[in-house]
Enzyme design. Structure first.
Site, PDB file in Angstrom:
ATOM      1  N   LYS A   1       0.829  -1.205   0.000  1.00 15.35           N
ATOM      2  CA  LYS A   1       0.000   0.000   0.000  1.00 15.35           C
ATOM      3  C   LYS A   1       0.862   1.253   0.000  1.00 15.35           C
ATOM      4  O   LYS A   1       0.604   2.202  -0.761  1.00 15.35           O
ATOM      5  CB  LYS A   1      -0.913  -0.001   1.232  1.00 15.35           C
ATOM      6  CG  LYS A   1      -1.955  -1.104   1.229  1.00 15.35           C
ATOM      7  CD  LYS A   1      -2.676  -1.171   2.561  1.00 15.35           C
ATOM      8  CE  LYS A   1      -3.700  -2.288   2.568  1.00 15.35           C
ATOM      9  NZ  LYS A   1      -4.371  -2.455   3.880  1.00 15.35           N
TER      10      LYS A   1
ATOM     11  N   GLN B   1      -4.501  -1.529   9.942  1.00 14.56           N
ATOM     12  CA  GLN B   1      -4.420  -2.855   9.337  1.00 14.56           C
ATOM     13  C   GLN B   1      -4.972  -3.927  10.273  1.00 14.56           C
ATOM     14  O   GLN B   1      -4.611  -3.993  11.449  1.00 14.56           O
ATOM     15  CB  GLN B   1      -2.962  -3.176   8.982  1.00 14.56           C
ATOM     16  CG  GLN B   1      -2.777  -4.498   8.266  1.00 14.56           C
ATOM     17  CD  GLN B   1      -3.427  -4.509   6.894  1.00 14.56           C
ATOM     18  OE1 GLN B   1      -3.360  -3.536   6.149  1.00 14.56           O
ATOM     19  NE2 GLN B   1      -4.059  -5.621   6.547  1.00 14.56           N
TER      20      GLN B   1
ATOM     21  N   ASP C   1     -11.175   2.751   4.663  1.00 12.19           N
ATOM     22  CA  ASP C   1     -11.551   1.339   4.641  1.00 12.19           C
ATOM     23  C   ASP C   1     -13.065   1.175   4.577  1.00 12.19           C
ATOM     24  O   ASP C   1     -13.555   0.091   4.261  1.00 12.19           O
ATOM     25  CB  ASP C   1     -11.013   0.626   5.888  1.00 12.19           C
ATOM     26  CG  ASP C   1      -9.859  -0.310   5.569  1.00 12.19           C
ATOM     27  OD1 ASP C   1      -9.685  -0.670   4.391  1.00 12.19           O
ATOM     28  OD2 ASP C   1      -9.129  -0.689   6.500  1.00 12.19           O
TER      29      ASP C   1
END
Length: 318
Positions: free
Chosen positions: A54, A98, A121
């Site tokens: 990412k 994460q 997200d």
């Protein structure tokens, strides 16, 4: 019939190119550089690789990219302090924590601490609620990627029957909402669903996201169906070699489907690409810019109604 592979790598590369153009336009026209912060707790090898991917892609597209690597035994309060600082940092447009998190940390307390406007997200209850209400929202990246892949091969989703196997908050549930908004008739299924093969045999599109290797067999499918495999399962073959496989028996399904995504190389690349697209969207919406800087940017979002070059009308083809 031999199914055509949907090349997630190539489609994700095209999406990233569009995002890069938007980043360049934001910088040139508004002096805005989208900022993405990724927080990793612990040293999970798979998570570490994912975070590096990412960060690398964000930097390559011109983002401001930051990583916060915290020890696995970090206290919940300390993690929340990091999130609070990122919420207050105007140079950061997207915050991603994460997953998974260590067991001693309350997952929902952490997700709810993220500013919904920076929740790239799409997991914050505020964004989940807006998505359910059909309002503009930051939606989860993998479901956005799945809808995008489907739209590359189907020009009109309205009226199509879809079975989504798996009802997680990250994939199954938001995906059902996105497909429903696109006009599909969606059946939400799971491993415990009785007569699951029968549901699949009636579907124009089958999305497998149950986390069960080889679950969907070829004879579960309607001839000509589109198959999207979200599963990523690590298995050991007869020679003791580890390999990644999906939730679909690819060899069998390829003989009945019209289009199918491989594992790896299908849905996975789209997830990271949409994380970057969501960050650009957050950068624009947070600053209440009066227009989308790149006229093509509207083509990024699956909610837009458009016909893509080379797409087929499944209602006429089957």
């Amino acid at each position: 019939m031999n199914a055509i592979r949907i090349d997630g790598k190539a489609i994700a590369e095209d999406l990233r190119a569009r995002v890069a153009r938007d980043v360049a336009s934001l910088k040139a026209e508004w002096s805005v550089i989208p900022g993405l912060a990724v927080v990793l707790v612990g040293k999970n090898p798979a998570s570490s690789v994912y975070v590096k991917t990412k960060a690398r892609q964000a930097q390559a597209l011109g983002f401001k990219s930051q990583q916060f690597l915290l020890p696995g035994d970090v206290g919940e309060a300390e993690l929340l302090e990091v999130i609070e600082e990122l919420n207050a940092d105007e140079s950061i447009d997207g915050i991603l924590v994460q997953l998974p998190l260590p067991g001693h940390i309350d997952l929902w307390r952490v997700l709810e601490a993220i500013d919904p406007a920076k929740d790239v997200d799409g997991f914050h209850p505020y964004n989940v609620g807006r998505l359910a209400a059909g309002r503009p929202a930051l939606a989860p990246c993998t479901p956005l990627g799945v809808v995008h892949l489907i739209r590359t091969v189907v020009s009109n989703l309205s009226g199509l029957d879809v079975v989504v196997i798996g009802r997680s908050n990250i994939i199954g549930k938001p995906l059902a909402l996105l497909l429903g908004d696109a006009g599909c008739t969606v059946t939400g299924a799971q491993l415990q669903t009785r007569n699951l093969p029968d549901f699949c045999r009636k579907a124009d599109i089958v999305v497998a996201a149950a986390g069960c290797a080889g679950l969907v067999r070829g004879d579960w499918l309607k001839p000509g169906a589109i198959v999207i495999d979200v599963g990523i399962n690590r298995t050991i073959d007869s020679r003791g070699t580890a390999k990644l496989v999906g939730d679909v028996d690819f060899a069998e399904a390829s003989k009945r489907a019209s289009y199918i995504t491989p594992v790896p190389g299908g849905v996975g690349p789209m997830t990271v690409a949409y994380l970057l697209a969501n960050t650009v969207n957050a950068a624009v919406s947070r600053r209440r810019l009066s227009l989308v800087v790149n006229p093509e940017a509207r083509h990024i979002w699956p909610s837009c109604d458009r016909e893509q070059d080379g797409a087929v009308d499944l209602q006429r083809a089957t």
